[in-house]
Design an enzyme around this catalytic site. Structure first.
Site, PDB file in Angstrom:
ATOM      1  N   ASP A 169       6.859  -5.481  14.176  1.00  0.00           N
ATOM      2  CA  ASP A 169       7.333  -4.105  14.092  1.00  0.00           C
ATOM      3  C   ASP A 169       7.523  -3.482  15.475  1.00  0.00           C
ATOM      4  O   ASP A 169       8.489  -2.747  15.707  1.00  0.00           O
ATOM      5  CB  ASP A 169       6.412  -3.250  13.215  1.00  0.00           C
ATOM      6  CG  ASP A 169       4.947  -3.377  13.587  1.00  0.00           C
ATOM      7  OD1 ASP A 169       4.579  -4.305  14.319  1.00  0.00           O
ATOM      8  OD2 ASP A 169       4.147  -2.536  13.123  1.00  0.00           O
ATOM      9  N   ASP A 186       0.829  -1.207   0.000  1.00  0.00           N
ATOM     10  CA  ASP A 186       0.000   0.000   0.000  1.00  0.00           C
ATOM     11  C   ASP A 186       0.866   1.260   0.000  1.00  0.00           C
ATOM     12  O   ASP A 186       0.481   2.299   0.525  1.00  0.00           O
ATOM     13  CB  ASP A 186      -0.956   0.017   1.194  1.00  0.00           C
ATOM     14  CG  ASP A 186      -0.229  -0.030   2.539  1.00  0.00           C
ATOM     15  OD1 ASP A 186       1.013  -0.203   2.540  1.00  0.00           O
ATOM     16  OD2 ASP A 186      -0.892   0.109   3.582  1.00  0.00           O
TER      17      ASP A 186
END
Length: 286
Positions: free
Chosen positions: A118, A42
């Site tokens: 993350d 994205d």
């Protein structure tokens, strides 16, 4: 599964983490690649995206204090950035279009997390005082306003306003050695010492071309961050996009440093350990 996150609503986070692990393992262990670029689906890339990474790859490989190279600046909103040639460092793993080399993968692969990869990358045990290189003006832009970890309000406030660089920069003809340690921290400290000290209430009307605002707690930081329009939250004790608890943003074209008072005091005393005040005990230095 990770304790407290056994429910089915967390399943996608486990799948994402295992997908990253599988892809990176294939690249480094099967294909024997020296580096890998991780680009989510994205993201829109800048005109000089690949040249940015290729120019920084040698520095990444040579400087042991570099944890990753990223194309993303968490505080890369149009109104607070200025110089599309400038390169920065951050203690907070940015993600969103980033490069990892074999040295770091070999270290991380043996302990890769089951989920929330993350956030795990931002824990002190992974970077160990190392920082990521990032551009002042973003080389990626996310058009993903929905997902596992992004809500529409956050995207509208902090992601939609990001400036994607649209002018080609020939990084191959720029001396990027200033980003190496300890050159970078000394260069940054010199700028902080030369800046005019102001309060948060003066950010919008101070005429000084380079200013510094100090804070002593998270509430004071958030007040300054909200005044500037940058992200006000912390990740594992560090403000987003900060280096040594220093954030850089522009207000009406005037460069502004937002800095923890402890780091500011050490910089004024010319003590060189200020970038590692929040890094933990097991740190990697140049």
């Amino acid at each position: 599964r990770k304790k407290g996150f056994e429910g089915s609503q967390w399943l996608s986070y486990y799948k994402i983490s295992q997908h990253y692990q599988s892809a990176l393992k294939w690249l480094f262990q099967m294909q024997r690649m020296p580096r890998a670029l991780v680009l989510e689906d994205d993201l829109e890339i800048a005109v000089d995206f690949f040249e940015y990474f290729s120019s920084l790859a040698p520095i990444y490989d040579q400087d042991p204090t570099v944890f990753c190279v990223s194309a993303w600046n968490d505080n890369g909103m149009t109104k607070v950035v200025k110089d599309n040639r400038n390169i920065l460092r951050t203690d907070v793993f940015p993600g969103l279009g980033w490069m990892i080399n074999r040295r770091i993968w070999d270290e991380l692969s043996v302990k890769w997390p089951l989920a929330f990869w993350d956030d795990w990358m931002r824990e002190k045990e992974q970077p160990r005082g190392r920082s990521c290189i990032m551009p002042e003006v973003n080389r990626v832009y996310t058009f993903g306003d929905r997902g596992n970890s992004v809500d529409n309000t956050f995207w509208r406030l902090y992601l939609a306003p990001i400036r994607l660089n649209d002018q080609h920069v020939d990084f191959s003809n720029i001396d990027l050695s200033y980003i190496k340690m300890p050159h970078y921290q000394r260069h940054l400290a010199d700028q902080v010492r030369a800046a005019t000290k102001i309060s948060t209430s003066e950010i919008q009307n101070s005429e000084a071309s380079i200013r510094v605002v100090t804070y002593s707690n998270q509430m004071e930081f958030r007040s300054a961050a909200n005044t500037l329009g940058i992200q006000p939250d912390f990740k594992n004790g560090n403000p987003r996009a900060s280096f040594g608890h220093i954030n850089i943003a522009y207000a009406s074209g005037r460069k502004t440093f937002i800095i923890d008072v402890q780091a500011y005091t050490k910089i004024q005393r010319r003590e060189e350990d200020w970038p590692y005040l929040w890094a933990g005990s097991d740190v990697v230095r140049s």
